[in-house]
Design a protein around this motif. Sequence first.
Motif, short mmCIF file in Angstrom:
data_model
loop_
_atom_site.label_atom_id
_atom_site.label_comp_id
_atom_site.label_asym_id
_atom_site.label_seq_id
_atom_site.Cartn_x
_atom_site.Cartn_y
_atom_site.Cartn_z
N THR A 166 0.81 -1.22 0.00
CA THR A 166 0.00 0.00 0.00
C THR A 166 0.84 1.27 0.00
O THR A 166 0.56 2.22 -0.76
N GLU A 167 1.86 1.35 0.83
CA GLU A 167 2.65 2.58 0.92
C GLU A 167 3.27 2.93 -0.42
O GLU A 167 3.23 4.08 -0.87
N ASP A 168 3.88 1.94 -1.09
CA ASP A 168 4.50 2.21 -2.38
C ASP A 168 3.45 2.51 -3.45
O ASP A 168 3.69 3.31 -4.36
N LEU A 169 2.28 1.88 -3.34
CA LEU A 169 1.21 2.14 -4.29
C LEU A 169 0.74 3.59 -4.19
O LEU A 169 0.54 4.27 -5.22
N VAL A 170 0.56 4.07 -2.98
CA VAL A 170 0.16 5.46 -2.77
C VAL A 170 1.21 6.41 -3.35
O VAL A 170 0.88 7.37 -4.07
N THR A 171 2.47 6.14 -3.08
CA THR A 171 3.54 6.99 -3.62
C THR A 171 3.57 6.96 -5.13
O THR A 171 3.74 8.00 -5.79
#
Length: 370
Positions: A166-171
């Motif tokens: 999720t964190e990398d997807l948001v970025t």
Amino acid sequence: MSPRPPFRADVVGSFLRPAAVQGARAAHAAGTVDDDALRAVEDESVRALADAQQAAGLQVVTDGEARRSWWHLDFWGGLDGVEVVELDHGIAFQGVSTTPKGLRVTGPVSFPADHPFLAHARFVVQEAARRGVTAKFTIPSPTVFDFRLDADQLRTDHYADRAAVTEDLVTAYRDAIAAFHAVGVRYLQLDDTAWAYLCSDVELEKARERGIDTDGIAARFSSIVRRVLDGRPSDLVVTTHVCRGNFRSTWISSGGYEPVAEELLGNTGYDGFFLEYDSDRAGGFEPLRFLPHGDQVVVLGLITSKTGELEDPAVVEQRIRDAAQYAPLEQLALSPQCGFASTEEGNVLSEDEQWAKVRSVVAIADRVWG
């Protein structure tokens, strides 16, 4: 008409692929047409499509997604750390399935500076500017990526589980928004089937069978969207289209918006919401009461893109008045319920029928809003 999108008469994004594009793409796949020749055909198609949209009375033009096979996989396949792969199954619609392709995470997910969609966006922005209209560009929502990523398609040690992506997807999506803005996009749409699936008990059960934790999932999805949109440029309009499935005029999910409306309309931060309302599978207008009073707009998808039969304008106008019992008329607009070709196969109607639908949207919007 609205000076800022979404416009009173708008479109979701995709249009039937012209025969020239279909032929060129088939020849390219067979190796008899090179990249440059295919691009030239696609360029000409986008120019002609922009002309047709303007001639139909729209203030907005899209590239019709003419350069894509899929509404979602083409974008994700261009991300670093993501591959489009052959699966042992397609996506099951009513009576038909898509070709068996899906996404696989093979490394850290990020948005590359050379993503091919940036050139596609730049081209349609330039064509819109020549015509004095607004360009709209469409990409799939991050929530669909989250919902569609099966645990067994996580093929990297970089992430411990699906949630860790999720964190990398948001970025990646924040970087994508900045990149699209840099090439001139001022109207961006994140297409989304996941919210519609959350309205369906059948699809929720399928999700649980795939290992997805559906408890509190609407709040989690609204949090993902808010984080993606946080800090976006002030002159960029970002909307979403909630789709119940659109492949060869078929569908997947049923269920009204009530289970998700408060989170979707009240907590995501989108500037506009393209909501399907072409059949009773979408339920009533009551969930529109969650639309905050202000500048956000719900675009009512009252004109179906699945068949060529024209709706009775008087019936459509009455349904707009019915919707206005729950959200202010000035915060409503009109569009087809979905695109006309979410995949390159397209829906089962003719190009003439497609454009008659668009002209009907424009004519009805003119009468309702002036």
